[in-house]
Design a protein around this motif. Sequence first.
Motif, PDB file in Angstrom:
ATOM      1  N   LEU A 335       9.621  -9.221   6.318  1.00 38.15           N
ATOM      2  CA  LEU A 335       9.693  -8.585   4.909  1.00 38.15           C
ATOM      3  C   LEU A 335      10.758  -8.018   4.566  1.00 38.15           C
ATOM      4  CD1 LEU A 335       8.407  -8.614   1.996  1.00 38.15           C
ATOM      5  CD2 LEU A 335       7.267  -6.610   2.688  1.00 38.15           C
ATOM      6  N   MET A 337      13.107  -6.163   1.465  1.00 39.41           N
ATOM      7  CA  MET A 337      13.061  -5.682   0.068  1.00 39.41           C
ATOM      8  C   MET A 337      14.554  -5.205  -0.202  1.00 39.41           C
ATOM      9  SD  MET A 337      10.692  -2.520  -1.495  1.00 39.41           S
ATOM     10  CE  MET A 337       9.157  -3.552  -1.236  1.00 39.41           C
ATOM     11  N   THR A 385      12.375  -9.376  -3.241  1.00 40.57           N
ATOM     12  CA  THR A 385      11.747  -9.418  -2.048  1.00 40.57           C
ATOM     13  C   THR A 385      11.952 -10.792  -1.332  1.00 40.57           C
ATOM     14  OG1 THR A 385       9.535 -10.077  -2.740  1.00 40.57           O
ATOM     15  CG2 THR A 385      10.289  -7.815  -2.373  1.00 40.57           C
ATOM     16  N   LEU A 442       4.281  -3.346   2.598  1.00 41.76           N
ATOM     17  CA  LEU A 442       5.408  -3.055   1.773  1.00 41.76           C
ATOM     18  C   LEU A 442       5.934  -1.516   1.428  1.00 41.76           C
ATOM     19  CD1 LEU A 442       3.532  -4.854  -1.502  1.00 41.76           C
ATOM     20  CD2 LEU A 442       5.640  -5.523  -0.464  1.00 41.76           C
ATOM     21  N   ALA A 445       8.846  -1.669   4.217  1.00 42.09           N
ATOM     22  CA  ALA A 445      10.163  -2.228   3.613  1.00 42.09           C
ATOM     23  C   ALA A 445      10.591  -1.175   2.450  1.00 42.09           C
ATOM     24  CB  ALA A 445       9.689  -3.644   2.968  1.00 42.09           C
ATOM     25  N   ASP A 446       9.665  -0.708   1.806  1.00 38.99           N
ATOM     26  CA  ASP A 446      10.244   0.225   0.760  1.00 38.99           C
ATOM     27  C   ASP A 446      10.791   1.547   1.360  1.00 38.99           C
ATOM     28  OD1 ASP A 446      10.551   0.944  -2.114  1.00 38.99           O
ATOM     29  OD2 ASP A 446       8.870   2.729  -1.460  1.00 38.99           O
TER      30      ASP A 446
END
Length: 730
Positions: A335, A337, A385, A442, A445-446
């Motif tokens: 993933l 971002m 994303t 998430l 990745a953030d």
Amino acid sequence: MTEALDDQSMQTLRTCLHAASTADGSLRWLADRLHRTEADLEAQTALLRTVLDESPDLILLKDHEGRFLLANQPVAAFYGTTPEAIVGHLDRDFGVPPEMAEAMRQNVLAIMASGQTETVLEESRDARTGEISHFRSIKKPFSGPDGLPRILVIAHDITDLHRAQMRAEDSERRLLHALEATGDAVWDWHLPSGRLTLSQRWHTLFGYDPAEFSGTLDDFWCCVPDEERADVQRALDDCLAGRSTYLQEHHMRRKDGRLLWVQDRGRVVERAPDGQPLRMVGSIGDITQQKRAQDLIWQQANYDTLTGLPNRNMFLTRLQQEMSRSDGTGQSMALLMLDLDNFKEVNDTLGHAWGDVLLQEAAHRLQQCVRGTDIVARLGGDEFTLVLGGLADPSSVARVAQAVLQAVSEPFALGSDQAYVSGSLGITLYPTDGVHDVNGLLKNADQAMYVAKQQGRNRSQYFTPSMQQVAQERMRLISDLRPALEKQQFHLCYQPIVELASGRICKAEALVRWTHPTRGVVSPVEFIPVAESTGMIHALGSWVFHEAMHQTARWRVHRPQFQVSVNVSPLQFQNSRIDLIAWRQHLSELGLDGHSVVLEITEGLLMEAGSQVLDQMLKLRDAGIQVALDDFGTGYSSLAYLNRFDIDYIKIDRSFVRDLQPDSPELALCEGIVMMAHKLGLKVVAEGIETQAQHDLLLAASCDYGQGYLYARPVLAEEFDRLLAAEAPV
């Protein structure tokens, strides 16, 4: 006289007397027999009458003229008379309307003439209620003893059944009218015959001439696409069997080949006594436009209208699917971002329309960086994303990441202008990075993207477990920060700002400090960014202003021109969150004017300033509140904004003062800043002065004010009072 009779006469007399005696006995026998026969006949007649009268049906006998010869009690009761009184009369004699009575008489005459038994549906007037009753009558003609025709009528009252049928027909008519009123095509299917009756709307809807239809169910099936017939047939069968109602949405093809979405509904309106369906009525409505609207709503709910990419809602669904696929195949997925750096500047300088064009082009470029099976989504704003699934070699992620950064760093042609942005990219791998749900992925990745931004932007950063620790520490800080203001854990310190020419303290900068009950003193470098990111900066900033102004009012009693500077976060200017009306009212209540306070802002606020910021700056000017530009020189475009905004002071950043030496580049820069500021009518404050030599060089450069450890560190108000008291009176 006996003696006068001869023997023959006597014999004759005796014979006659004997005959008379014998005849009398026979007469008595005959009389007795006749009596018994009459009794039996009366009993049989009474039994027959009882049977006739107890029958619920109307039983009657009429002669060749239609007159009653016999009627049972139900007939007499129907006509309001007695069985005896009805004999010899016609129906019209008992209140039956003449036309109806004559029709009934002609009917029986015709049947007697034909000699054939018939079953007839007829009606007559009920003398008891005045209402018309309905009968199913069996009429059998025969010849009487006199050779004249007679007729036996057995009439079964079907009034209730007739009324029920009328209600059903009325309900059906209303149903058909209602269906027609909706503009739908109405169909009527008679199952025993297979006949299918279609309304005119049907022919209009599907573009057929009525003559082109056969009047059978084939007319329906010819319009249903082959691939949908099984589902429609199944729904019809369930309805006919009574298992469900018939309501189906499916396609139907017009004569011109165009497919329509239809809502097909119906119900069985008639069944046989054994429950078998006899008749089904329904309608078909064109819902093509509604389906298109639903598709549009679904599209808008799941795809970004600007870029056409999956939005957050669809992205979360697809991400979960990719994680499940990875679990099943054992292959990794990644993933990524992406946040576009400096995008806000493009929006503010060129306008949102060109900003939208940039986002569209960025979406197109990102799609070129990945495979067709990978996912590119826009979460909102300038955040995208990418999901890379089925990774046999996780090292390929680095190549994609480099391609993404390269793609977004290429210039964007926006009309006659070119815009440049870059990207901060956070990367996390599944299941390698130890989370097993969408939210955890998430967050990883953030956090990685946040680190990439902190490290200078235009770069990628893989997630590491230490980032999680930092994030958890940040969450704890947020949790502790929320009640800190209410629990009075904040206080203000004041650092003197000295007039270089006189050496006197004429201003102070208010600096907020947080004393945590267990952590001790928490640096503003730690909690101010957290307060900004959580929105708590607004309440904290307002508290700082009010506290500082209370202290300013105390100091201005003895020093009427004394000013206190208050730092304002750029976020407080966004969406007009500074309540200038309340601030001005607070100053007025303290007996202060706008010149009592200086608001310190950063260069970043001016570089990202929109119309709201400009409007706030104008209101500050109107209120007489002065503005200082903090950390001047650290931005690359500050000079362009000095004429655009009403700035009163610029504060030279400590990075220029730290290495200040005679003939040094830093000194030349400071001299240039001071000269430029004075030309523009601005005053200059130099920050970070720690030595007398720095003081002297800045004084020689005509710098107006100085601030730094040379004069004092930030201190509590009580200590600041002592600093002021230590100065010699003017």
